[in-house]
Design an enzyme around this catalytic site. Sequence first.
Site, PDB file in Angstrom:
ATOM      1  CB  SER A 104      28.887  -8.584  44.293  1.00 51.38           C
ATOM      2  OG  SER A 104      29.225  -9.910  44.102  1.00 51.38           O
ATOM      3  CG  HIS A 141      27.842 -13.465  57.362  1.00 51.73           C
ATOM      4  ND1 HIS A 141      29.078 -13.972  57.046  1.00 51.73           N
ATOM      5  CD2 HIS A 141      27.999 -12.115  57.430  1.00 51.73           C
ATOM      6  CE1 HIS A 141      29.957 -12.968  56.958  1.00 51.73           C
ATOM      7  NE2 HIS A 141      29.331 -11.833  57.175  1.00 51.73           N
ATOM      8  CB  THR A 142      21.646 -16.647  55.405  1.00 49.54           C
ATOM      9  OG1 THR A 142      21.518 -15.843  54.231  1.00 49.54           O
ATOM     10  CG2 THR A 142      21.206 -15.846  56.611  1.00 49.54           C
ATOM     11  CG  ASP A 143      26.046 -16.922  51.046  1.00 50.48           C
ATOM     12  OD1 ASP A 143      26.595 -16.935  52.171  1.00 50.48           O
ATOM     13  OD2 ASP A 143      26.560 -16.382  50.047  1.00 50.48           O
ATOM     14  CG  ASP A 151      28.303 -12.121  46.188  1.00 52.61           C
ATOM     15  OD1 ASP A 151      27.366 -12.043  46.993  1.00 52.61           O
ATOM     16  OD2 ASP A 151      29.489 -11.912  46.497  1.00 52.61           O
ATOM     17  CD  GLU A 192      34.330 -14.587  44.599  1.00 53.00           C
ATOM     18  OE1 GLU A 192      33.712 -14.245  43.567  1.00 53.00           O
ATOM     19  OE2 GLU A 192      34.356 -13.900  45.630  1.00 53.00           O
ATOM     20  CB  ALA A 223      32.342  -1.175  47.708  1.00 51.01           C
ATOM     21  N   GLY A 224      31.844  -4.525  48.851  1.00 52.37           N
ATOM     22  CA  GLY A 224      30.754  -5.386  49.297  1.00 52.37           C
ATOM     23  C   GLY A 224      29.584  -5.366  48.331  1.00 52.37           C
TER      24      GLY A 224
END
Length: 417
Positions: free
Chosen positions: A150, A52-54, A201, A189, A147-148
């Site tokens: 990507s 959660h930094t991007d 990602d 996206e 599933a996280g």
Amino acid sequence: MSRHAARTITWVDAWEPAAGAERAVAAFRERFGAEPDGVWSAPGRVNLIGEHTDYNGGLCLPIDLPHRTYVALRRAQGEGSDATLVRLASAQEQGAGVWTSPLADVLPGRVQGWPSYAAGVAWALAGDGHVVGGFDAVVDSCVPYGAGLSSSAALECAVAVALDDVFGLGLAADDAGRARLAAACIRAENDIAGAPTGGMDQSSSLRARSGHALLLDCLDQSVRHVPFDLAAAGLALLVVDTRAEHALVDGQYAARRTACEAAAAQLGVGTLREITPDALPDALARLTDGDQPAEVTRRRVRHVVTEIARVQEFVALLDAGRVRDVGPLMDASHASLRDDYEVSAPELDRVVESARSAGALGARMTGGGFGGSAIALVEVGSIDAVAAAVARAFDEAGFTPPAFLVAEASAPAGRTA
Ligand code: ADP
Ligand code: MG
């Protein structure tokens, strides 16, 4: 006992590239009764640290998985309107048949479901002024879905390098061009699929290198390739797909992003990246109640600022050849995501606790959270034991059995056949 002989444990093996390409070609022949121009593929990714930094202009450190999405593709045949038709099929979406649309109709809000990720890339490239026409494509993949890890970026990036090649854009040839392909995939996206993801990602899938982690600076999209050879240190990265599905989490990612943007606005900075750890106490004291209480906003900001610092420490350890010492940073990242950012889930916490109890050097959730996957850094010789301990802990908790994979820093998107 070999990993694959362990009976009660599900391992998700990566396909050999030649086998993945063969599957995609066979599916293409079946759907379109013709040969594709080629097969391109792109990997899923797993983030080592920096979550959660991007979207906060921060740092993250993904590696590409050996698990890839394969796209067999050819330029549209025929002339006139036929030359601008997009036709798509996926082995993972058998029921959906062949999706067909003129390229001009691929617009924000107009494409539903999985084709938005693939067709959206063509829309984004055309928006950049590239001459992109219609195409036929068939997709097959061994990247776990949702599933996280990507799968969405793997699909976008495989299509991106395919279109780059068949329409002669030449972008995949160097890192600067790949950064532009990544930007197009991000727009696909965000604007066509409608998912407000931050960009890690796609950058990883297009710009990382085999044997290296990708230190991505999301402020200016600059990258550094950090050697990451776990096998040489006798270690392995175990990835656990919790297969957890939590209702009502759809808006949570966007809510975290909005909270960070609101906090940055209150603090008078462009992004939270500008808040250094030294300046954190003062910044926290200045936050006031907004859409949510200041106490909550403070914890969100504290996660982002400390997480960016942890990425820097992690990379410093890798640079110093001390990969065995990164475990505590993984543990601290997980605690911060669980307690301050509140994006963990019981299944993720369970993986982390059980893996550590079974001897993992460190463990954390990875990806956006609320389910998805967790990673554990383990001794090569204890992969099976840690996986068994996690599977047992899930069984005891009454959770759906997890799936496991072993991640090695693998190759980025490119032509496969
Ligand atoms: P993640 O990227 O973590 O796997 P996302 O929700 O971001 O999860 O993306 C998953 C979505 O991406 C799927 O629901 C589907 O729409 C699309 N997708 C990914 N891989 C494929 C594929 N092989 N075929 C068709 N659609 C895919
Ligand atoms: Mg995704």
